[in-house]
Design an enzyme around this catalytic site. Structure first.
Site, PDB file in Angstrom:
ATOM      1  N   LYS A 170      32.160  38.389  47.860  1.00  0.00           N
ATOM      2  CA  LYS A 170      33.412  37.634  47.854  1.00  0.00           C
ATOM      3  C   LYS A 170      33.192  36.122  47.782  1.00  0.00           C
ATOM      4  O   LYS A 170      33.928  35.334  48.387  1.00  0.00           O
ATOM      5  CB  LYS A 170      34.267  38.012  49.074  1.00  0.00           C
ATOM      6  N   ASP A 246      39.924  46.290  47.434  1.00  0.00           N
ATOM      7  CA  ASP A 246      39.752  45.127  48.301  1.00  0.00           C
ATOM      8  C   ASP A 246      40.040  43.892  47.447  1.00  0.00           C
ATOM      9  O   ASP A 246      39.218  43.479  46.639  1.00  0.00           O
ATOM     10  CB  ASP A 246      38.320  45.086  48.848  1.00  0.00           C
ATOM     11  N   HIS A 341      57.979  31.120  30.998  1.00  0.00           N
ATOM     12  CA  HIS A 341      58.068  31.172  32.460  1.00  0.00           C
ATOM     13  C   HIS A 341      59.463  30.786  32.945  1.00  0.00           C
ATOM     14  O   HIS A 341      60.033  31.458  33.814  1.00  0.00           O
ATOM     15  CB  HIS A 341      57.009  30.250  33.081  1.00  0.00           C
TER      16      HIS A 341
END
Length: 357
Positions: A170, A246, A341
């Site tokens: 990570k 995860d 957007h």
């Protein structure tokens, strides 16, 4: 009396299925609708546009080039000669080390051992195959078994840590991009000039040019580490959340490289993800919605160990390709990204207001 708050609150994230994505590979050949959980709602139509391109072409081919989960341990040998001798001993006794791993799990198999010496410290990076599990706990248990064996064989050594950051878990690193952690997957597609113009509203030359100036030069200026992409992390997080992964592993997972070429007037487009950490069994996969989503993806069949996880990795890589292709195409056109957007966010805001009238 104040109402006591529950400790078991559930956080909801909007989720939709995009696609289907047409995948044509040795391990996966199917049109697959992919669930994506995200607050970045423009991601759904954008990735769906890439999926539409896949259906109008020969599809996306993807290959799991390599796989293996890693954990590093650290010991102190007190002097450099002892550290060097330990490394030599480990290299000569890898068959013994390999025999330790199956005792952890019947799905765990030894893959490789890499070492680094810093002063009297020895960093030992163990890599194993983990079947259909992402393998965080499995490889830690294997590393602990290795560490105990090392300390028993060399009682003069001193324990430092079960995890020495040479894994690397990570965190962005060069070692993971070079040696891999999880699945190393490459996905590719050929897009005709007509489809580039009609669906993506751009040309192969514009996409290649933007890739060079944005992903390659821009990332170099930023100091990106073995990474040249626009937004791998967006697609990864959305599918990770939908399938019970995860989510923190998007840190290393988002390291990856886009490669583009103009080939006989058409666009060759590929994504390489060297650190795709995913599994189809284990923690997070027992929730009702994740089980349903894995079933939708065909990743719940009883088959040879590791096949479901490889299938999921290929599907995720194809999804990343769809989202990356669509965004880069949009960014070749001035104003398109922001306009899209704003249009979507305004529509969502208006719909929310109507519900309260």
């Amino acid at each position: 009396m104040s109402k006591q708050r529950s400790n078991n609150l559930i956080a909801s994230v909007p989720m939709r299925s995009i696609g289907p994505i047409k995948i044509v590979s040795q391990e996966v050949t199917a049109d697959i609708s992919v669930p994506m959980a995200t607050f970045e709602t423009p991601l759904w139509p954008s990735t769906s546009r890439g999926a539409r391109v896949s259906r109008l072409t020969g599809g996306i081919n993807a290959v799991v080039v390599d796989e293996g989960m890693s954990r590093s341990v650290v010991v102190d040998a007190f002097n450099i000669q002892a550290a060097y001798d330990l490394v030599q001993d480990l290299q000569q006794r890898q068959d013994e080390i390999a025999s330790l791993i199956p005792s952890i799990s019947r799905f765990a198999k030894f893959k490789a051992l890499h070492t680094q010496i810093v002063g009297s410290l020895v960093y030992i990076r163990l890599s194993i195959y983990t079947g259909d599990a992402s393998g965080h706990n499995m490889v830690t248990a294997a590393a602990e078994a290795l560490l105990n064996w090392i300390l028993a064989q060399h009682p003069q050594l001193q324990y430092v840590s079960i995890s020495g950051n040479f894994c690397t878990d990570k965190k962005v690193s060069a070692v993971n991009a070079i040696l891999g952690r999880g699945k190393n997957v490459v996905a590719e597609i050929m897009v005709s000039r007509n489809i580039c113009e009609e669906i993506l509203h751009t040309t192969p030359e514009k996409i290649v040019d933007l890739h060079i100036k944005k992903n390659l030069i821009g990332s170099t200026l930023a100091g990106s580490m073995r990474s040249a992409n626009a937004h791998f992390a967006n697609m990864l997080l959305a599918v990770y959340l939908a399938t019970g992964q995860d989510a923190a592993n998007i840190v290393e997972g988002s390291q990856g490289i886009v490669h583009t070429e103009v080939r006989e007037q058409d666009l060759y487009f590929s994504v390489t993800l060297t650190n795709l950490i995913v599994g189809t069994v284990g923690n997070g996969k027992d929730l009702e919605f994740t089980k349903n989503n894995l079933s939708q993806l065909g990743c719940d069949a009883i088959t040879e160990p590791g096949k479901n996880a490889r299938r999921l990795a290929i599907i995720i890589a194809a999804t990343v390709l769809c989202g990356e292709l669509s965004l880069l195409a949009a960014q070749t056109n001035p104003g398109e990204l922001m306009r899209t957007h704003l249009t979507m966010e305004r529509a969502k805001h208006n719909a929310a207001n109507k519900e309260h009238i």
